[in-house]
Enzyme design. Structure first.
Site, PDB file in Angstrom:
ATOM      1  N   HIS A  72       0.799  -1.249   0.115  1.00 45.48           N
ATOM      2  CA  HIS A  72      -0.136  -0.006   0.056  1.00 45.48           C
ATOM      3  C   HIS A  72       0.779   1.162  -0.066  1.00 45.48           C
ATOM      4  CE1 HIS A  72       0.096  -0.091   4.653  1.00 45.48           C
ATOM      5  NE2 HIS A  72       0.169   1.046   4.304  1.00 45.48           N
ATOM      6  N   ASP A 117      -0.062  -7.640   1.335  1.00 50.85           N
ATOM      7  CA  ASP A 117       0.501  -6.270   1.658  1.00 50.85           C
ATOM      8  C   ASP A 117       2.002  -6.051   1.743  1.00 50.85           C
ATOM      9  OD1 ASP A 117       0.324  -3.601   1.653  1.00 50.85           O
ATOM     10  OD2 ASP A 117      -0.288  -3.481   3.825  1.00 50.85           O
ATOM     11  N   GLN A 209       0.538   5.969  11.876  1.00 53.58           N
ATOM     12  CA  GLN A 209       0.626   6.236  10.642  1.00 53.58           C
ATOM     13  C   GLN A 209       2.152   6.674  10.362  1.00 53.58           C
ATOM     14  OE1 GLN A 209      -2.256   7.251  12.527  1.00 53.58           O
ATOM     15  NE2 GLN A 209      -3.703   6.011  10.935  1.00 53.58           N
ATOM     16  N   GLY A 210       2.508   6.476   9.020  1.00 51.56           N
ATOM     17  CA  GLY A 210       3.938   6.822   8.973  1.00 51.56           C
ATOM     18  C   GLY A 210       5.048   5.523   9.310  1.00 51.56           C
ATOM     19  N   ASP A 211       4.405   4.652   9.764  1.00 51.12           N
ATOM     20  CA  ASP A 211       5.066   3.254  10.244  1.00 51.12           C
ATOM     21  C   ASP A 211       4.874   2.195   9.201  1.00 51.12           C
ATOM     22  OD1 ASP A 211       6.425   3.928  12.712  1.00 51.12           O
ATOM     23  OD2 ASP A 211       4.610   3.772  13.695  1.00 51.12           O
ATOM     24  N   SER A 212       4.008   2.602   8.260  1.00 46.45           N
ATOM     25  CA  SER A 212       3.632   1.430   7.341  1.00 46.45           C
ATOM     26  C   SER A 212       4.883   1.097   6.419  1.00 46.45           C
ATOM     27  CB  SER A 212       2.713   2.249   6.054  1.00 46.45           C
ATOM     28  OG  SER A 212       1.174   2.292   6.780  1.00 46.45           O
TER      29      SER A 212
END
Length: 258
Positions: A72, A117, A209-212
């Protein structure tokens, strides 16, 4: 919801949920509720950035020229728009910055189900491995619930209205086999937690968020890739990761062929 973007829908849902459920815990702290750490503790950790230097996802070095991240993360970019910062505690300076030659995400990735993913990125030039830059081994056996693990990254420190830290953070969690994660103990249900996933839980501890795309590591091997979750560190909603062991064949074959 993936761990890359916040949406207006999420904000509305959060406000509505809070009004209807005053007992919900709202997480504040670090990655969430982790601690600052130097890159030497996680030398495989990389920051995936635009060529303008804007961090948007994490990743892990799995060979001298190969980075593993989330599918993603790759949906809105061409390889020529991307770079990777390695070997730095800071996401904005230091270490080495290498451009991206190519990437490929899993053909079976589904943005609604969040299955498969994972994505592979090939660096333009191989990097020399040091105490600050070192590839991590991938797990090849299924996760065992209750195993201690750690997730690291530069993501936001709470679900909403928090900025991203410049320095690397880590948080300790416990693994949950996908079948355990799908049980009624948790709120996702068996339709949401599928075989290519693994969960991790901790008391008000989570990725955000941002650790994806970043690494979930247990016993010195990468077991997961930060994928999605309902909020961050919300009670009853463990963080959900792409399961490295179940996707390892694809990762190995794509790394070799890309």
């Amino acid at each position: 919801m993936n761990r890359l973007l916040l949406s207006v829908v999420a904000l509305v849902a959060l406000v509505s949920c809070a009004q209807g459920h005053p007992d919900i815990d709202f997480p504040f702290g670090r990655i969430v509720n982790g601690e600052a750490v130097e890159i030497e503790s996680h030398p495989y950790q990389v920051s995936i950035q635009t060529t303008k230097g804007s961090h948007f996802c994490g990743g892990s070095l799995i060979s001298s020229d190969t980075v593993l991240t989330a599918a993603h993360c790759m949906q809105s970019y061409a390889a020529s728009e991307l770079q990777v910062r390695l070997g730095s505690t800071s996401r904005s300076s230091g270490g080495e910055v290498v451009t991206v030659r190519a990437f490929k995400y899993h053909e079976g990735y589904n943005s609604k189900l969040m299955v498969n993913d994972v994505a592979i990125m090939k660096l333009s030039t191989p990097v020399r491995q040091t105490s600050k830059i070192r590839a991590i081994e991938l797990a090849d056996s299924e996760a065992v619930s209750g195993t201690n693990a750690v997730v690291s990254g530069w993501g936001t420190t709470c679900f909403l209205f928090c900025s991203s830290p410049d320095n690397l953070l880590e948080v300790g969690v416990e693994l949950l086999h996908y079948k355990d994660c799908a049980q009624d103990t948790y709120n996702y249900g068996s339709d949401s937690i599928l075989e290519t996933m693994v969960c991790a839980t901790g008391e008000k501890k989570d990725a955000c968020q941002g650790d994806s795309g970043g690494p979930l590591v247990a016993n010195g091997k990468q077991v997961g890739v930060v994928s999605w979750g309902n909020g961050c560190a919300w009670t009853g909603y463990p963080g959900v990761y792409a399961d490295v062991a179940s996707l390892k064949k694809w990762i190995d074959e794509t790394s070799a062929s890309l």
